[in-house]
Design an enzyme around this catalytic site. Sequence first.
Site, PDB file in Angstrom:
ATOM      1  CB  ALA A  58      -0.867  -0.029   1.253  1.00  0.00           C
ATOM      2  N   GLY A  89       0.564  -5.078   0.765  1.00  0.00           N
ATOM      3  CA  GLY A  89      -0.599  -5.061  -0.118  1.00  0.00           C
ATOM      4  C   GLY A  89      -0.307  -5.632  -1.496  1.00  0.00           C
ATOM      5  CD  GLU A 129      -2.504  -7.578   2.605  1.00  0.00           C
ATOM      6  OE1 GLU A 129      -2.180  -6.406   2.359  1.00  0.00           O
ATOM      7  OE2 GLU A 129      -3.158  -7.913   3.606  1.00  0.00           O
ATOM      8  CD  GLU A 156       1.586  -5.802   5.388  1.00  0.00           C
ATOM      9  OE1 GLU A 156       2.407  -6.714   5.614  1.00  0.00           O
ATOM     10  OE2 GLU A 156       0.834  -5.808   4.397  1.00  0.00           O
TER      11      GLU A 156
HETATM   12  C1  3H9 Z   1       0.669  -2.308   3.456  1.00  0.00           C
HETATM   13  O1  3H9 Z   1       0.868  -2.795   2.380  1.00  0.00           O
HETATM   14  C2  3H9 Z   1      -0.650  -2.379   4.177  1.00  0.00           C
HETATM   15  C3  3H9 Z   1      -1.600  -3.381   3.588  1.00  0.00           C
HETATM   16  O2  3H9 Z   1      -1.423  -4.636   4.187  1.00  0.00           O
HETATM   17  C4  3H9 Z   1      -3.037  -3.001   3.851  1.00  0.00           C
HETATM   18  C5  3H9 Z   1      -3.518  -1.757   3.236  1.00  0.00           C
HETATM   19  C6  3H9 Z   1      -5.006  -1.600   3.366  1.00  0.00           C
HETATM   20  N1  3H9 Z   1       4.618   3.441   0.038  1.00  0.00           N
HETATM   21  O3  3H9 Z   1      13.305   1.747  -0.004  1.00  0.00           O
HETATM   22  P1  3H9 Z   1      13.681   2.491  -1.234  1.00  0.00           P
HETATM   23  C7  3H9 Z   1       9.321   4.846  -1.498  1.00  0.00           C
HETATM   24  S1  3H9 Z   1       1.886  -1.429   4.257  1.00  0.00           S
HETATM   25  C8  3H9 Z   1       5.082   4.654  -0.291  1.00  0.00           C
HETATM   26  O4  3H9 Z   1      14.706   3.534  -1.134  1.00  0.00           O
HETATM   27  P2  3H9 Z   1      14.785   0.100  -2.346  1.00  0.00           P
HETATM   28  C9  3H9 Z   1      10.445   5.186  -0.547  1.00  0.00           C
HETATM   29  O5  3H9 Z   1      10.004   6.070   0.460  1.00  0.00           O
HETATM   30  C10 3H9 Z   1       3.258  -1.449   3.158  1.00  0.00           C
HETATM   31  N2  3H9 Z   1       6.371   4.882  -0.657  1.00  0.00           N
HETATM   32  O6  3H9 Z   1      14.050   1.512  -2.429  1.00  0.00           O
HETATM   33  C11 3H9 Z   1      11.457   5.791  -1.477  1.00  0.00           C
HETATM   34  O7  3H9 Z   1      11.072   7.136  -1.729  1.00  0.00           O
HETATM   35  P3  3H9 Z   1      12.166   8.265  -1.961  1.00  0.00           P
HETATM   36  C12 3H9 Z   1       3.988  -2.735   3.163  1.00  0.00           C
HETATM   37  C13 3H9 Z   1       7.189   3.834  -0.691  1.00  0.00           C
HETATM   38  O8  3H9 Z   1      14.967  -0.326  -3.747  1.00  0.00           O
HETATM   39  C14 3H9 Z   1      11.278   5.003  -2.772  1.00  0.00           C
HETATM   40  O9  3H9 Z   1       9.965   4.416  -2.686  1.00  0.00           O
HETATM   41  N3  3H9 Z   1       5.161  -2.640   2.320  1.00  0.00           N
HETATM   42  C15 3H9 Z   1       6.771   2.551  -0.354  1.00  0.00           C
HETATM   43  O10 3H9 Z   1      15.939   0.176  -1.436  1.00  0.00           O
HETATM   44  C16 3H9 Z   1      12.298   3.917  -2.957  1.00  0.00           C
HETATM   45  O11 3H9 Z   1      12.329   3.116  -1.789  1.00  0.00           O
HETATM   46  C17 3H9 Z   1       6.364  -2.287   2.811  1.00  0.00           C
HETATM   47  O12 3H9 Z   1       6.532  -2.088   3.987  1.00  0.00           O
HETATM   48  C18 3H9 Z   1       5.412   2.355   0.019  1.00  0.00           C
HETATM   49  N4  3H9 Z   1       4.923   1.144   0.335  1.00  0.00           N
HETATM   50  O13 3H9 Z   1      13.761  -0.866  -1.635  1.00  0.00           O
HETATM   51  C19 3H9 Z   1       7.477  -2.191   1.808  1.00  0.00           C
HETATM   52  N5  3H9 Z   1       7.819   1.705  -0.469  1.00  0.00           N
HETATM   53  O14 3H9 Z   1      12.965   7.826  -3.149  1.00  0.00           O
HETATM   54  C20 3H9 Z   1       8.228  -0.894   1.976  1.00  0.00           C
HETATM   55  C21 3H9 Z   1       8.862   2.441  -0.877  1.00  0.00           C
HETATM   56  O15 3H9 Z   1      11.343   9.479  -2.152  1.00  0.00           O
HETATM   57  N6  3H9 Z   1       9.243  -0.712   0.991  1.00  0.00           N
HETATM   58  N7  3H9 Z   1       8.493   3.731  -1.025  1.00  0.00           N
HETATM   59  O16 3H9 Z   1      12.978   8.264  -0.686  1.00  0.00           O
HETATM   60  C22 3H9 Z   1      10.432  -1.352   1.002  1.00  0.00           C
HETATM   61  O17 3H9 Z   1      10.682  -2.219   1.811  1.00  0.00           O
HETATM   62  C23 3H9 Z   1      11.458  -0.939  -0.007  1.00  0.00           C
HETATM   63  O18 3H9 Z   1      11.104   0.342  -0.476  1.00  0.00           O
HETATM   64  C24 3H9 Z   1      11.623  -1.877  -1.222  1.00  0.00           C
HETATM   65  C25 3H9 Z   1      12.573  -1.212  -2.257  1.00  0.00           C
HETATM   66  C26 3H9 Z   1      12.232  -3.206  -0.746  1.00  0.00           C
HETATM   67  C27 3H9 Z   1      10.311  -2.140  -1.899  1.00  0.00           C
END
Ligand code: 3H9
Length: 690
Positions: free
Chosen positions: A63, A102, A105, A125
């Site tokens: 999400a 998400g 999911e 999460e």
């Molecule tokens: C969820 O899904 C809830 C659901 O169950 C229910 C909903 C109803 N959203 O980390 P990076 C941005 S909760 C918004 O440097 P990498 C990040 O801020 C979510 N922004 O890249 C950054 O921005 P900036 C569960 C996001 O290659 C840019 O993307 N998911 C999100 O080192 C690049 O990110 C997670 O917890 C997001 N979800 O790593 C996954 N994700 O360039 C969270 C990233 O402006 N994300 N951004 O600083 C990660 O773990 C890593 O970003 C990922 C890539 C491994 C994907």
Amino acid sequence: MSDTVKITRDNGIAVLTLDNPPVNALGHALRAPLFEALGEANADDTVQAIVIACAGRTFIAGADISEFGKPPKEPSLPDLIEKLESIDKPTVAAIHGTALGGGLELALGCHYRIADRSAMIGLPEVNLGLIPGAGGTVRLPRLVGPEAALKMIVSGKPIGMDEAARLGAVDRVAESDLLAEAVAFARDMATSRKPHIHIRARSEKLAIDLAAFDEAVKAVTKKARGLTAPHTAAEAVRNAITMEFDAALDRERELFLERRDSEESAAQRHLFFATREATRVPGIPRETEARKIARAGVIGAGTMGAGIAMALANGGIPVTILEMNEDAIARGLAHIDKTYAGSVKRGSITAEEKEARTGRISGTTHYADLADCDIVIEAVFEDMGVKRQVFTALGGVLKPGAILASNTSYLDVNEIAATTSRPQDVVGLHFFSPAHVMKLLEIVRGEETAPDVIKTALALARKIGKVPVVVGVCNGFVGNRMLAARREQNEDLLLSGATPEQVDRVFTDFGWPMGPFQMVDLAGLDISWKHRQSQGLTAPIGDTLCEAGHFGQKTGRGFYLYEEGSRTPKPDPFVQELIEKKAAELGVERREISADEITERTLYPMINEGAKILEERIAARASDIDVVWVNGYGFPVAKGGPMFWAERFGIKTIVERLEHWHRKTGNRVFEPAPILRQLALTGGGFGDLV
Ligand code: 3H9
């Protein structure tokens, strides 16, 4: 067709390609057109099956975290998945990169999942203080079994394709061209006579022993110190076993919303963005190229040097450690070998991995052997004279463009840089002990440090799995300088009437893993004693304990007593007598000390010093300070860091109490920083400061 979701048709197969850079987060800009596109593909009689794929570097990473706390916009993610589940045509998720939260999911709402060999899937999460909120806790147990799902959801750790295929989380692993294989797979499914069954209708894996499951819950939640989300996540997975599908889904949603609106999640989301923001350094353009680091050197094979060498080797970088003599090298290498052997024993690395890592580390006694290093990190005794000698020697042998780094935790990096003819190549890299474990890396930017050296330090941190924060030069930088602001108060509290146990309990009740006296007993009283001596400082109780040979856990006595072979602190009557004696000598009248007083005299000066650090631009932003404290000093994650906590708690109250203690003690650590006073007046937050 929208910009973020494109439909292409491949001989009866509709391919929906999602394109929402950088990580295809499922914000409204993606959810709305995807909902439409699913409707369109389902209504089209020429479409026999649907593939959902992503453009860019990854499948959906979850999400959109930045939407939490804003007014919800329809369709929600659960609406989207419900839509998917209403489709009888085979639906296939084609996963590359990471399918997280998400994202996974949504993939669980499809009939089938096919993934690249290098893909990872997970429900992380809990790392944001949340639980999966779009069916993850209900569908995943039905797909892979409750215990495997519990492990994934409570740990938040993604899994690779070997494990995913073994668990049945993916139906197929693509060997070369994911999209082509996904389309072919979808076509096979559309033409096969096999019924396409959504996960909601699959319950065979739920028939398990509930008592065994509850034991598994105990084991996986053991490490969730002070955090609620892992427990709530376990509860939600349990509901998937004990409740009907829709009831479990409704309950999951309630629990998700409760977590989403919690302080804990606000704190963890703040840290998520803060950690990424910290890598954006004012004055250094994003496009600045990092220098190449293929080989590293470390000066000193003591605890710190050995730890840094291991951190580098763990990130795949060959390291040469320089020491004064062969004995010191042998001791350092033996320590490294023993540490890795411990990791093998605990199962955190394999024996082959140990061999590979130790194979990357060698020792030398000659500076000339460092000539081809791209970076050398000095970890010698914390003394300017010694550092000067090392840097002068390094300046003479290193190739042009090589980086000269100091692991100093206090000293003036500008002064160190001035001893070389290339101050632009000098930077501070302050690792935290044990350096191969602790996440934080303070990157100290000297007046002359070149922008590409900072960029290289940031890239190196990423390669070796550290969390970097760029800081300016001052005594103790961000972390140790703030620590010093509270340190003196610890002993003053004892003299005024508190006991070490009482002070430590206030810290552990707040959520710290241990209090300051337990901490100093663990680190060794002699370390802080030596540091005080080098700074011309004294501490009446700590100094006397050291003079009596009470250095903490390693000698069985410090601020506490430790029984033979035990690490459990027990009150020491000797310490109590010493405190009373010193108080009498110093004419301090002992009285009842409340928990509030302990907090006000320890945490508030730290926040105050943090504000001064911001004023002096030693840290670029308040959130950088939070990243330092959570990753290097055990500040509770659930509280988001000292500056975040201060804002949520109320800066006005903090300033009032600082003024109170300043009036009472005259100590400068309580004199409110001008920006704190300003924020107390305006009611603003640190982000409002320009
Ligand atoms: C969820 O899904 C809830 C659901 O169950 C229910 C909903 C109803 N959203 O980390 P990076 C941005 S909760 C918004 O440097 P990498 C990040 O801020 C979510 N922004 O890249 C950054 O921005 P900036 C569960 C996001 O290659 C840019 O993307 N998911 C999100 O080192 C690049 O990110 C997670 O917890 C997001 N979800 O790593 C996954 N994700 O360039 C969270 C990233 O402006 N994300 N951004 O600083 C990660 O773990 C890593 O970003 C990922 C890539 C491994 C994907």
